[in-house]
Write a protein that holds these residues in place. Structure first.
Motif, PDB file in Angstrom:
ATOM      1  N   GLN A 118     -24.021  19.517 -44.219  1.00 48.79           N
ATOM      2  CA  GLN A 118     -24.812  18.553 -43.655  1.00 48.79           C
ATOM      3  C   GLN A 118     -26.242  20.413 -43.692  1.00 48.79           C
ATOM      4  OE1 GLN A 118     -25.087  15.531 -42.371  1.00 48.79           O
ATOM      5  NE2 GLN A 118     -27.443  15.978 -42.056  1.00 48.79           N
ATOM      6  N   ALA A 119     -25.978  21.054 -43.175  1.00 47.17           N
ATOM      7  CA  ALA A 119     -27.235  21.838 -43.140  1.00 47.17           C
ATOM      8  C   ALA A 119     -27.866  22.416 -44.137  1.00 47.17           C
ATOM      9  CB  ALA A 119     -26.486  22.962 -42.478  1.00 47.17           C
ATOM     10  N   LEU A 120     -27.334  22.538 -45.230  1.00 47.91           N
ATOM     11  CA  LEU A 120     -27.985  22.960 -46.827  1.00 47.91           C
ATOM     12  C   LEU A 120     -28.541  21.683 -47.340  1.00 47.91           C
ATOM     13  CD1 LEU A 120     -27.439  24.612 -48.875  1.00 47.91           C
ATOM     14  CD2 LEU A 120     -25.023  23.222 -49.949  1.00 47.91           C
ATOM     15  N   MET A 121     -27.537  20.868 -46.975  1.00 47.38           N
ATOM     16  CA  MET A 121     -28.475  19.146 -48.102  1.00 47.38           C
ATOM     17  C   MET A 121     -29.605  18.733 -46.777  1.00 47.38           C
ATOM     18  SD  MET A 121     -26.807  15.627 -48.412  1.00 47.38           S
ATOM     19  CE  MET A 121     -27.076  15.129 -47.073  1.00 47.38           C
ATOM     20  N   THR A 122     -29.512  19.470 -45.335  1.00 46.85           N
ATOM     21  CA  THR A 122     -31.055  19.209 -45.398  1.00 46.85           C
ATOM     22  C   THR A 122     -31.983  19.908 -45.524  1.00 46.85           C
ATOM     23  OG1 THR A 122     -29.616  17.543 -42.858  1.00 46.85           O
ATOM     24  CG2 THR A 122     -31.666  18.690 -42.948  1.00 46.85           C
ATOM     25  N   ARG A 123     -31.597  20.843 -45.586  1.00 45.15           N
ATOM     26  CA  ARG A 123     -32.828  22.105 -45.599  1.00 45.15           C
ATOM     27  C   ARG A 123     -33.309  21.877 -47.190  1.00 45.15           C
ATOM     28  NH1 ARG A 123     -28.826  26.231 -44.266  1.00 45.15           N
ATOM     29  NH2 ARG A 123     -29.018  26.953 -46.768  1.00 45.15           N
ATOM     30  N   PHE A 124     -32.634  21.549 -48.484  1.00 46.41           N
ATOM     31  CA  PHE A 124     -32.848  21.224 -49.701  1.00 46.41           C
ATOM     32  C   PHE A 124     -34.036  19.819 -49.318  1.00 46.41           C
ATOM     33  CE2 PHE A 124     -32.347  17.769 -52.572  1.00 46.41           C
ATOM     34  CZ  PHE A 124     -32.828  18.712 -54.089  1.00 46.41           C
ATOM     35  N   ARG A 162     -32.261  24.748 -58.635  1.00 45.80           N
ATOM     36  CA  ARG A 162     -32.884  24.295 -59.362  1.00 45.80           C
ATOM     37  C   ARG A 162     -33.650  23.180 -59.006  1.00 45.80           C
ATOM     38  NH1 ARG A 162     -33.736  25.748 -65.409  1.00 45.80           N
ATOM     39  NH2 ARG A 162     -33.463  23.938 -66.213  1.00 45.80           N
ATOM     40  N   LEU A 163     -33.155  22.216 -59.228  1.00 45.49           N
ATOM     41  CA  LEU A 163     -33.211  21.183 -58.996  1.00 45.49           C
ATOM     42  C   LEU A 163     -35.446  21.020 -59.113  1.00 45.49           C
ATOM     43  CD1 LEU A 163     -30.994  18.462 -57.954  1.00 45.49           C
ATOM     44  CD2 LEU A 163     -32.911  18.742 -60.021  1.00 45.49           C
ATOM     45  N   LEU A 164     -34.968  21.980 -57.028  1.00 45.05           N
ATOM     46  CA  LEU A 164     -36.162  21.294 -56.133  1.00 45.05           C
ATOM     47  C   LEU A 164     -37.002  22.879 -57.068  1.00 45.05           C
ATOM     48  CD1 LEU A 164     -37.232  21.582 -53.815  1.00 45.05           C
ATOM     49  CD2 LEU A 164     -36.066  23.219 -52.589  1.00 45.05           C
ATOM     50  N   ALA A 165     -37.306  23.794 -57.712  1.00 46.76           N
ATOM     51  CA  ALA A 165     -37.958  24.262 -58.464  1.00 46.76           C
ATOM     52  C   ALA A 165     -38.202  23.594 -59.350  1.00 46.76           C
ATOM     53  CB  ALA A 165     -37.438  25.599 -58.623  1.00 46.76           C
ATOM     54  N   VAL A 212     -23.167  24.658 -55.542  1.00 43.80           N
ATOM     55  CA  VAL A 212     -23.601  23.429 -55.611  1.00 43.80           C
ATOM     56  C   VAL A 212     -25.383  24.382 -54.788  1.00 43.80           C
ATOM     57  CG1 VAL A 212     -23.642  22.931 -53.154  1.00 43.80           C
ATOM     58  CG2 VAL A 212     -24.063  21.807 -54.178  1.00 43.80           C
ATOM     59  N   GLU A 213     -25.451  25.416 -53.928  1.00 44.17           N
ATOM     60  CA  GLU A 213     -26.488  25.800 -53.571  1.00 44.17           C
ATOM     61  C   GLU A 213     -27.573  26.065 -54.721  1.00 44.17           C
ATOM     62  OE1 GLU A 213     -27.025  28.904 -50.771  1.00 44.17           O
ATOM     63  OE2 GLU A 213     -24.820  28.113 -50.029  1.00 44.17           O
ATOM     64  N   ARG A 214     -27.203  26.315 -55.742  1.00 43.78           N
ATOM     65  CA  ARG A 214     -27.974  27.038 -57.591  1.00 43.78           C
ATOM     66  C   ARG A 214     -28.128  25.827 -58.004  1.00 43.78           C
ATOM     67  NH1 ARG A 214     -23.872  29.470 -59.679  1.00 43.78           N
ATOM     68  NH2 ARG A 214     -23.820  27.979 -60.864  1.00 43.78           N
ATOM     69  N   VAL A 215     -26.999  24.529 -57.880  1.00 44.35           N
ATOM     70  CA  VAL A 215     -27.851  23.902 -58.721  1.00 44.35           C
ATOM     71  C   VAL A 215     -28.832  23.258 -57.473  1.00 44.35           C
ATOM     72  CG1 VAL A 215     -27.575  20.837 -59.212  1.00 44.35           C
ATOM     73  CG2 VAL A 215     -25.606  23.223 -59.266  1.00 44.35           C
ATOM     74  N   LEU A 216     -29.141  23.239 -56.636  1.00 47.27           N
ATOM     75  CA  LEU A 216     -30.208  22.045 -55.320  1.00 47.27           C
ATOM     76  C   LEU A 216     -31.055  23.419 -56.005  1.00 47.27           C
ATOM     77  CD1 LEU A 216     -28.263  21.300 -52.528  1.00 47.27           C
ATOM     78  CD2 LEU A 216     -28.720  19.922 -54.140  1.00 47.27           C
TER      79      LEU A 216
END
Length: 561
Positions: free
Chosen positions: A537-543, A511-514, A505-509
């Protein structure tokens, strides 16, 4: 254990290399900032941002949103033309995010001189428009002399002043610029250099008129819903062309704070033994503050929304600005016909009652709080101008056969929907719907309640998800509306589904952000254990903090109203 350790080391090395590469890119951008850049950056409200790897001078505007960027660029251009004494008129552009004005081709030198001076006084960029989608790296610095030679013969040029928010994370550039079209004179008419869908020629000496902004872009609210924004134009462009939306569109959210002690006590008091483990998963009821960010996305990318209704079990997020005129908090008690059905912990039941909201528009969008808008979105992504709705089919299939206690709730509800549609229309449905905002008609929901009273009542009175539920808003409405000629299948929405429980999921997020390529994305999780929730929660909040970096007016204390 050794393999796991090696895998961890590799992941850390990859992360370190990505961080190092990012730092090198930033250094390159800083090195490429010329002395001229530094002179132009003397003011505190300017900064340098990296856009597609290229340094751009941007103007800091706290709380900037795409619609305001479009307006700001239009005003910058028209102010320059007015100061130079050049006549102009607004025209409808093919882009809803970029404005367009027409000038006489014989005024070309005066126009380019005025724009060049405007771009020097307040650093801006220019690019020739030749029927292609403009890329950010094609913008030329309008404060430099060479750029204007390269656009001197273009029939259409776009001027853009890059705008960024107070965090420098959101940058609004060429996409929101203003096109200047050079209309040539022929036989007493001014003729457009490109098609616009309204008028390709107007009389030379026709007097100017004023028209509302909504005649030039669908990326704005209806006149009755805001202060008038007027555009100087010609009579043809001030006429209300067929194909415009003339009806309001509201948004409805359902929300629950699953950590609220009172709510948890009530839930326990009714012997919560859901029929399927997915219905009981802690992730289903966890509030990760998704609503806050979903509202930010709505503020940024859907300025045409009228009112926002938040349906709750007498809960209100502490950060929500309930004084905002567009925010309406609605209790379950206000919409459930049968008070004995409350309290309820069944989202299917709550969704079955949304059309009872007092004051709700006929056309509205239903959002789950884990659904976000990822870029500008238009009303016609959900409703045609004549009111027909759009639904978005998923490639995922509803399992064939009768409902079973082993079915996850979504599968059981899909099977029950299938039976109702087959009995009523003789068709068999197989596909689920994407997890996007659902375009709903209040009148269709009324009909469904009357047409299928037993199934509807059974769902409304089921406190927890049941194998007998129907999913009214996310599926049944769409198929019923399709069969009664009020909805069609849509295909023009770029959608991404992100399961927070997936390892990648980190890779997917990232790419979405970029790319910010998705119109809509969903951050969902129905399978994670409680032990995994804090990491997610920490991952999603950063994104989400990167994607939507500053508060919307729907948050208390926001200063970007």
């Amino acid at each position: 254990m050794i393999a796991e350790h090696v895998g961890t080391d590799l992941r850390e090395q990859v992360k370190a290399r990505i961080a190092a590469a990012a730092e090198l890119r930033e250094q390159a951008v800083r090195l490429r900032v010329t002395r001229r850049h530094r002179e132009l950056l003397a003011r505190h409200d300017r900064t340098v941002v990296s856009v597609a790897g290229t340094p751009r001078i941007a103007h800091v505007v706290p709380g900037i949103i795409p619609l305001k960027a479009r307006r700001a660029n239009l005003e910058q251009v028209t102010a320059a033309l007015r100061e130079a004494g050049v006549d102009y008129f607004g025209v409808r552009s093919a882009s809803d995010t970029a404005a367009a004005v027409a000038v006489r081709a014989e005024d070309r030198e005066r126009v380019l001189t005025a724009l060049r001076q405007a771009c020097r006084a307040r650093p801006g960029y220019v690019v020739p428009v030749r029927g292609r989608q403009l890329q950010e790296d094609s913008a030329l610095p309008g404060y430099g002399p060479g750029s204007w030679k390269r656009v001197a013969g273009a029939d259409v040029v776009r001027c853009t002043w890059y705008l960024t928010d107070q965090t420098n994370r959101l940058v609004l550039g060429v996409r929101y610029g203003c096109d200047i079209e050079f209309w040539r004179q022929e036989d007493g008419e001014l003729v457009s250099p490109r098609r616009n869908g309204i008028a390709e020629a107007v009389p030379v000496d026709e007097p100017a008129v004023e028209a509302d902004e909504s005649l030039f872009t669908d990326f704005t609210s209806l006149p009755a819903e805001r202060e008038p924004v007027r555009v100087t134009t010609r009579p043809a462009f001030a006429a209300g062309a067929i194909g415009r939306r003339t009806f309001p569109i509201d948004v409805v959210y359902t929300w629950v704070d699953g950590s609220d002690p009172h709510w948890l006590q009530e839930r326990a008091a009714f012997s919560d033994r859901p029929y399927h483990e997915e219905a009981a998963n802690a992730a289903r009821y966890l509030s990760r503050d998704e609503l806050r960010y979903s509202l930010r996305s709505l503020h940024l990318y859907a300025p045409w929304v009228r009112n926002i209704y938040l349906v709750t079990a007498d809960q209100t997020p502490e950060w929500l600005n309930t004084d905002h005129p567009r925010i309406k908090v609605v209790s379950h008690k206000e919409i459930f016909k049968d008070p004995a059905a409350l309290p309820t912990f069944n989202s299917h039941a709550i969704e079955s009652q949304l059309h009872h909201i007092d004051g709700l528009s006929e056309h509205f969008l239903y959002f789950n709080d884990d659904v976000m808008l990822g870029q500008e979105i238009l009303p016609q992504h959900f409703f045609l101008p004549n009111g027909l709705g759009k639904f978005y089919l998923s490639p995922a299939l509803i399992p064939y056969g009768e409902p079973s206690p082993d079915d996850p709730p979504v599968a059981a509800a899909g099977k029950n929907n299938r039976r109702l549609i087959a009995e009523r229309f003789g068709d068999t449905i197989f596909r689920k719907m994407k997890h996007v905002p659902h375009a709903l008609h209040r009148s269709v929901l009324d009909e469904i309640e009357a047409e299928f009273p037993e199934a509807h009542q059974r769902t409304a009175t089921s406190r927890f998800r049941s194998a007998d539920d129907v999913s009214v808003t996310s599926s049944l409405h769409h198929y019923y509306a399709f069969h009664t000629q009020r909805s069609i299948a849509g295909e023009d929405l770029v959608y991404r589904y992100c399961d927070l429980g997936n390892p990648g999921v980190e890779r997917v997020l990232g790419r979405l952000l970029a790319t910010r390529e998705a119109h809509v994305f969903c951050l969902n999780d129905t399978t994670s254990t409680e032990a995994e929730l804090s990491r997610q929660q920490a991952l999603m909040t950063r994104f989400l903090d990167e994607y939507f970096p500053y508060p919307s007016p729907y948050e208390r204390g926001a200063d970007n109203r």
